[in-house]
Design a protein around this motif. Structure first.
Motif, PDB file in Angstrom:
ATOM      1  N   LYS A 246      33.819  50.536   4.972  1.00 65.27           N
ATOM      2  CA  LYS A 246      33.057  51.665   4.417  1.00 65.27           C
ATOM      3  C   LYS A 246      33.910  52.920   4.600  1.00 65.27           C
ATOM      4  N   THR A 247      34.622  53.253   3.554  1.00 68.04           N
ATOM      5  CA  THR A 247      35.644  54.301   3.652  1.00 68.04           C
ATOM      6  C   THR A 247      35.056  55.687   3.436  1.00 68.04           C
ATOM      7  N   GLU A 248      35.664  56.640   4.101  1.00 70.95           N
ATOM      8  CA  GLU A 248      35.323  58.058   3.934  1.00 70.95           C
ATOM      9  C   GLU A 248      36.466  58.889   4.496  1.00 70.95           C
ATOM     10  N   ILE A 249      36.468  60.177   4.193  1.00 68.11           N
ATOM     11  CA  ILE A 249      37.458  61.089   4.764  1.00 68.11           C
ATOM     12  C   ILE A 249      36.949  61.567   6.123  1.00 68.11           C
ATOM     13  N   PHE A 250      37.773  61.441   7.162  1.00 64.81           N
ATOM     14  CA  PHE A 250      37.361  61.890   8.489  1.00 64.81           C
ATOM     15  C   PHE A 250      38.579  62.346   9.273  1.00 64.81           C
ATOM     16  N   GLU A 255      37.876  61.299  16.173  1.00 56.92           N
ATOM     17  CA  GLU A 255      37.361  59.968  16.471  1.00 56.92           C
ATOM     18  C   GLU A 255      38.076  59.360  17.682  1.00 56.92           C
ATOM     19  N   PHE A 286      41.714  58.720   5.005  1.00 50.63           N
ATOM     20  CA  PHE A 286      40.676  58.052   4.212  1.00 50.63           C
ATOM     21  C   PHE A 286      40.637  56.596   4.651  1.00 50.63           C
ATOM     22  N   ASN A 287      39.624  56.267   5.477  1.00 52.10           N
ATOM     23  CA  ASN A 287      39.543  54.937   6.060  1.00 52.10           C
ATOM     24  C   ASN A 287      38.101  54.716   6.507  1.00 52.10           C
ATOM     25  N   ASP A 288      37.863  53.637   7.228  1.00 51.09           N
ATOM     26  CA  ASP A 288      36.545  53.363   7.800  1.00 51.09           C
ATOM     27  C   ASP A 288      36.558  53.845   9.246  1.00 51.09           C
ATOM     28  N   GLN A 398      45.747  56.823   3.499  1.00 56.39           N
ATOM     29  CA  GLN A 398      44.674  56.570   2.545  1.00 56.39           C
ATOM     30  C   GLN A 398      44.733  55.096   2.153  1.00 56.39           C
TER      31      GLN A 398
END
Length: 450
Positions: A246-250, A255, A286-288, A398
């Protein structure tokens, strides 16, 4: 010394037999000459005696040469046959040769020179035919052996295919069982954890010190079991291809700092220093984020588990080609080179005995390996027994989905004692080179001192 030849003359005409005998003698042929007058006697003699050559008159009193030759061949009696033809018999020579005659000679041309030449030519032709027959027989036998071997190989391939199907089905059922049992056990385990937490709240229960200690043990063991169940469930999903990123920019540095804060208590319990250094000009990826945290948690859990004293460092930095690297270094027990190729295997631990010092399912590194390959990254390892280990996780900034399937072949060991993914979408194995220890400044001095 010239070889003595055994020669048989089949002719009912005494004058013709004398002419043949005289010509052979004049030609200087060393021979043992036998003579018969008809086809029956010739067949009887040839049935029990081997001759180097037979001179056969075409017209015999009981049969012609063509009939006798066919009879000899049907009885598998092989011998060089020179048919002696009379005037007007030349038109049948082709039939004689097809039937099995080696050569033919007109009686009008009998002379020492021609008879000697025909004799030696017939013997050479016969020997060549024997060699050809022998070679053909060997070819037939080889062909039959190849057919038998091909049939055996086909049977073995069918058996292998059947075994493969059985193994695949067994693996599918195993994954289904693991997923089902893990899911079913998580529900009561969550209830145990939840009720234990409620009991530890002062407003819900007034527990004695001893009771609170027992409930805390229940809570801690419940969390530990839940973690093991989650590992088994994640692995079954990865193995079955049912886990999606479930990828998103973080912010990867945030983290990582969260994971470090969560793991500090475990490190403090063993009096270990847990240090982190982030060197990122751009911390966004851009990853999970959940799976990135899981990778780091598993690495740190192993580092803490297998380190009895010293320090653990986490370093995050940028690499060329738009990639980031997470490095986890410890001063633990290290890994022997012979165990490098096994540690990423599922349910595999260096110590496989039931009395092993370090507990666990043996799935942590297998899950890391599968997740990193799903993200299109690589896992590198350097370790020395009694000194420590370095795990390096390289990830694209990414990721692109889908990249490498989770059930691709496990990591392989390169010539420099590093692990790298067997299928790598962006870099060949020739580019995956061993990074020198000097790249890790904190670890450099430690290895040089030891």
């Amino acid at each position: 010394m010239e070889e003595t030849l055994k020669i048989l003359v089949v002719d009912n005409d005494e004058v013709d037999r004398i002419a043949i005998r005289s010509a052979l003698t004049t030609a200087g042929i060393q021979m043992e000459l036998s003579e018969v007058g008809d086809g029956n006697d010739a067949f009887s003699v040839l049935s029990i005696t081997t001759y180097d050559c037979v001179f056969l008159d075409y017209r015999l009193p009981d049969r012609d040469a063509l009939t006798l030759i066919q009879q000899l061949r049907s009885s598998e009696i092989k011998v060089p046959l020179v048919v002696l033809t009379g005037q007007g018999d030349e038109q049948i020579t082709l039939q004689l040769l097809k039937a099995g005659a080696t050569d033919y000679l007109s009686k009008s041309r009998i002379s020492p020179e021609t008879l000697s030449q025909v004799l030696r030519s017939a013997i050479r032709i016969y020997q060549a035919e024997i060699q050809i027959d022998l070679a053909n027989q060997q070819l037939r036998e080889s062909h039959e052996q190849l057919i038998c071997k091909n049939q055996e190989l086909e049977r073995q391939q069918q058996q292998i295919q059947m075994q493969k199907f059985k193994l695949l089905e067994a693996s599918r059922l195993k994954s289904l069982f693991l997923a089902t049992i893990s899911h079913e056990l998580r529900t009561p385990m969550n209830a145990i954890i939840g009720f234990s937490q409620i009991l530890l709240r002062p407003k819900f229960a007034q527990l004695t010190h001893q009771q609170a200690d027992m409930v805390e043990r229940i809570l801690n063991n419940g969390k530990h079991l839940l973690m093991l169940l989650n590992e088994v469930l994640d692995f079954s999903k990865l193995e079955g291809g049912g886990l999606d990123l479930k990828t998103e920019i973080f912010d990867i540095s945030k983290e990582i700092n969260l994971v470090i804060s969560e793991m500090h208590s475990l490190a403090d319990a063993k009096n270990l220093s847990l240090l982190v250094q982030t060197d990122l000009q751009n911390p966004l990826v851009f990853n999970d984020p959940v799976r990135v945290k899981q990778i780091l948690i598993n690495l740190l859990s192993n580092a803490i588990k297998f380190t009895d004293s010293g320090e653990i460092w986490v370093e995050v930095k940028e690499l060329p080609t738009n990639r980031v690297v997470i490095i986890v270094q410890d001063t633990g027990i290290g890994i022997a080179p012979k165990d490098f190729k096994h540690i990423f295997e599922a349910f595999r631990q260096v110590d496989q005995t039931i009395t092993r010092k370090y507990p666990g399912t043996g799935l942590g590194l297998a899950i890391i390996d599968s997740l990193v390959r799903m993200m299109g990254g690589k896992v590198f390892l350097e370790s020395k027994l009694g000194v420590g280990s370095i795990f390096k996780i390289e990830l694209p900034r990414q990721i692109t989905l889908p990249t490498v399937t989770a059930n691709a072949p496990a990591s392989q060991l390169d010539n420099d004692d590093f692990f790298y993914p067997a299928q790598n979408p962006d870099q060949s194995s020739s580019q995956a080179r061993k990074a020198p220890i000097e790249e890790y400044p904190k670890f450099k001095n430690y290895f040089q001192k030891n």
